[in-house]
Write an enzyme that holds these catalytic residues in place. Sequence first.
Site, PDB file in Angstrom:
ATOM      1  N   GLU A 150       0.335  -1.155  -0.267  1.00 54.46           N
ATOM      2  CA  GLU A 150       0.588   0.082  -0.032  1.00 54.46           C
ATOM      3  C   GLU A 150       0.792   0.959   0.415  1.00 54.46           C
ATOM      4  O   GLU A 150       0.987   2.082  -0.416  1.00 54.46           O
ATOM      5  CB  GLU A 150      -0.924  -0.126   1.396  1.00 54.46           C
TER       6      GLU A 150
ATOM      7  N   GLU B 258       1.756   2.033  -3.723  1.00 59.18           N
ATOM      8  CA  GLU B 258       0.764   2.374  -4.388  1.00 59.18           C
ATOM      9  C   GLU B 258       0.807   3.814  -3.770  1.00 59.18           C
ATOM     10  O   GLU B 258       0.791   4.655  -5.028  1.00 59.18           O
ATOM     11  CB  GLU B 258      -0.328   1.330  -4.079  1.00 59.18           C
TER      12      GLU B 258
ATOM     13  N   CYS C 250      -7.840  -1.886   3.735  1.00 61.38           N
ATOM     14  CA  CYS C 250      -8.105  -2.656   5.054  1.00 61.38           C
ATOM     15  C   CYS C 250      -9.458  -3.239   5.685  1.00 61.38           C
ATOM     16  O   CYS C 250      -9.478  -4.255   6.268  1.00 61.38           O
ATOM     17  CB  CYS C 250      -6.840  -3.328   5.978  1.00 61.38           C
TER      18      CYS C 250
ATOM     19  N   SER D  25      -7.477   1.966  -2.018  1.00 60.23           N
ATOM     20  CA  SER D  25      -6.476   0.795  -2.062  1.00 60.23           C
ATOM     21  C   SER D  25      -6.160  -0.161  -2.803  1.00 60.23           C
ATOM     22  O   SER D  25      -7.702  -1.004  -2.342  1.00 60.23           O
ATOM     23  CB  SER D  25      -5.102   1.239  -1.350  1.00 60.23           C
TER      24      SER D  25
ATOM     25  N   LYS E 135     -15.036  -9.331   9.595  1.00 59.81           N
ATOM     26  CA  LYS E 135     -13.818 -10.437   8.284  1.00 59.81           C
ATOM     27  C   LYS E 135     -14.631 -11.742   8.299  1.00 59.81           C
ATOM     28  O   LYS E 135     -13.704 -12.565   7.557  1.00 59.81           O
ATOM     29  CB  LYS E 135     -12.520 -10.070   9.620  1.00 59.81           C
TER      30      LYS E 135
ATOM     31  N   GLU F 267     -15.551 -11.042   4.881  1.00 61.57           N
ATOM     32  CA  GLU F 267     -14.386 -11.116   3.825  1.00 61.57           C
ATOM     33  C   GLU F 267     -13.531 -12.325   3.502  1.00 61.57           C
ATOM     34  O   GLU F 267     -13.589 -12.055   2.225  1.00 61.57           O
ATOM     35  CB  GLU F 267     -13.366  -9.901   5.006  1.00 61.57           C
TER      36      GLU F 267
ATOM     37  N   GLU G 270     -13.590 -14.124  -4.067  1.00 59.90           N
ATOM     38  CA  GLU G 270     -12.984 -13.547  -5.029  1.00 59.90           C
ATOM     39  C   GLU G 270     -11.205 -14.145  -4.101  1.00 59.90           C
ATOM     40  O   GLU G 270     -10.016 -14.064  -5.003  1.00 59.90           O
ATOM     41  CB  GLU G 270     -12.554 -11.882  -5.407  1.00 59.90           C
TER      42      GLU G 270
ATOM     43  N   CYS H  17      -9.971  -0.790  15.275  1.00 56.62           N
ATOM     44  CA  CYS H  17     -10.093  -2.308  16.142  1.00 56.62           C
ATOM     45  C   CYS H  17     -10.192  -2.816  17.174  1.00 56.62           C
ATOM     46  O   CYS H  17     -10.076  -3.741  18.257  1.00 56.62           O
ATOM     47  CB  CYS H  17      -8.824  -3.096  14.682  1.00 56.62           C
TER      48      CYS H  17
HETATM   49 FE1  HC0 Z   1      -7.184  -5.140  12.465  1.00 58.37          FE
HETATM   50 FE2  HC0 Z   1      -6.438  -5.114  10.446  1.00 58.37          FE
HETATM   51  S1  HC0 Z   1      -5.612  -3.281  12.105  1.00 58.37           S
HETATM   52  S2  HC0 Z   1      -8.606  -4.670  10.374  1.00 58.37           S
HETATM   53  O1  HC0 Z   1      -8.064  -2.857  12.756  1.00 58.37           O
HETATM   54  O2  HC0 Z   1      -4.876  -3.587   8.406  1.00 58.37           O
HETATM   55  O3  HC0 Z   1     -10.147  -6.402  12.255  1.00 58.37           O
HETATM   56  O4  HC0 Z   1      -6.607  -5.735  14.521  1.00 58.37           O
HETATM   57  O5  HC0 Z   1      -6.515  -7.454  12.253  1.00 58.37           O
HETATM   58  O6  HC0 Z   1      -6.956  -7.547   8.336  1.00 58.37           O
HETATM   59  O7  HC0 Z   1      -3.345  -6.586  10.476  1.00 58.37           O
HETATM   60  C1  HC0 Z   1      -8.932  -6.365  12.281  1.00 58.37           C
HETATM   61  C2  HC0 Z   1      -7.442  -5.174  13.854  1.00 58.37           C
HETATM   62  C3  HC0 Z   1      -6.755  -6.299  11.289  1.00 58.37           C
HETATM   63  C4  HC0 Z   1      -6.612  -6.381   9.080  1.00 58.37           C
HETATM   64  C5  HC0 Z   1      -4.686  -5.689  10.199  1.00 58.37           C
HETATM   65  C6  HC0 Z   1      -5.345  -4.531   8.359  1.00 58.37           C
END
Ligand code: HC0
Length: 578
Positions: free
Chosen positions: A281, A284, A307, A327, A366, A369, A374, A511
């Site tokens: 990133e 990029e 992310c 990104s 997550k 996700e 994909e 997070c």
């Molecule tokens: Fe997060 Fe992550 S930091 S989103 O906030 O970028 O869920 O802890 O794991 O993937 O590394 C959440 C936290 C993660 C991801 C990372 C990012």
Amino acid sequence: TIKLTIDNRTAEVAPGTNLVEAAASVGIKIPTLCYLNLHELGCKNDPGVCRICVVEVEGRKNLAPACKTVCTEGMVVRTHTPRVINARQTILELILSDHPNECLTCSKNGYCSLQTMAKDLGIREAKYKGETTKPMMDLSPSVVRNMEKCILCRRCETVCNQVQTVGALSVVGRGFTSVLCTAFNDPILTTNCVNCGQCVAVCPTSALSENSNIREVMQALADPGKTVVVQTAPAVRVALGQDFGLEGRSVTGKMTTALRRLGFDYVFDTDFAADLTIMEEGTELLQRLNKYLAGDRTVKIPLMTSCCPGWVSFMEKHFPELGENLSTAKSPQQMFGAIAKNYLAPKLGIDRRNFIVVSVMPCVAKKSEAARPEFGKDGDPDVNISITTRELAHMIRFANMNFDELEESDFDRPLGESTGAGVIFGTTGGVIEAAVRTAYEIQTKKTLPKLDFTELRGLAGIRSATIDFDGVPVKIGIAHGLGNARRLVEEIRAGRSPYHAIEIMACPGGCINGGGQPYHRGNEELLKRRAEALYAEDAAKPLRKSHENPDIQALYEEFLGEPCGPLSHELLHTRYYD
Ligand code: HC0
Ligand code: SF4
């Protein structure tokens, strides 16, 4: 200020303060079910509907709801007279009259505020027997709604509508027919819900919870034909201990030991992949920025981080036309999965279908996700199962461990080595700070004079800073909470965004306050301690810049080639629009 007396203690508060807050300022915790106030994170629910917070105010005939009573000079308040307790008990008995009496088998058993309140108020019988709402289960891969357990506190509605500006949930109907639902009572999966899980984080009962995947993990661990690896997200380590008396502290070393004892074959770190994300990133960002600075106005600036899956979903559903500002780098969770399945599994001589990748995340989005089609190959997902911090805590309990007494251990290598930059991903501002540490040094070919970008830290909903890249001012924006994010995106849409790069996290605080974390129960100090623990872990790391991670350097030499090169593009990048 205003001076008043609460339970014989003198409180001095600012005009406009309500009695719940005034009492808290002198160490008196008035019980509440609906009221919730995360001051700094900008999340306030005060519909005054549960009435549990009633108190006696001298000179008033009726009991007063503390959350809706503003302090006045000389007020004399009593919070636990027999009359108050009696009223609270009756109110709770009425709330319980249409709540199913099944605490022992409830998914929130031990964590439910309603249950705790019944315990604290000494409720001994279900005095009134009303009709419970019909059981109604509605689920997505991330969130489960069970309106039978809803007490209509409206916290989820406030958080979804006002904080996140998504508006997927709302109370409809009146009186006994009131129900918290989606538009037209559609399945949540088909609504504009972005899976952020903030409704789950604030729900006092189990009306909203995560869709648990513990069973799948246990099955994989028990299967001798599978090699099972786990990755742990940055914010998990500063919250997992809460269930075991280690609240607000980092428990990284105990967590890795616990995961080994649970039977994982390799214990790796999402932080490694966070370092990898920064390489991709950050590169990029520099590619776009350099084109932009050279006058190319076709390149999409600001670059926005991608992310956080709640945020990505928000963009897809609400601002699809700005998708190219995101990104193309996959999130660390998915980069980890791609490297584990395409690099590590072949290196170990294991077929990817027998190589199970589990992620432990502070997040319920997550799960969705990981399930995106994909992110896998021929129907085999790169991340097979994603569980939350809370689910991991449950698994540790299953396994009969004294977590607080576990010895500490390190992550396995090579996918377990990380720098401090990867650690701070878990709190708002951390991703962009990590990116700046690397992008600065790559761009200027100079060593950063100071690594702590304190101007990027803190809890203000929208923050900005200009970082001097050796004569080039790079403007950074940060937002957390989707309502704040919306403001920055609307600036972009209107063509007046001042930023070159923006970090967004869907959850207020990032997070550390994810929808899968142990419940904060309105304790904002706890959330701050989690963030501080991440910054402390970063500061204590020998390496604090992603590009200095030796295992990341080796991965590029041995496998990937260069950041944003052809193999990176194939494995580590994606598109979130079309
Ligand atoms: Fe997060 Fe992550 S930091 S989103 O906030 O970028 O869920 O802890 O794991 O993937 O590394 C959440 C936290 C993660 C991801 C990372 C990012
Ligand atoms: Fe709203 Fe987030 Fe809950 Fe979905 S997960 S209903 S977007 S608060």
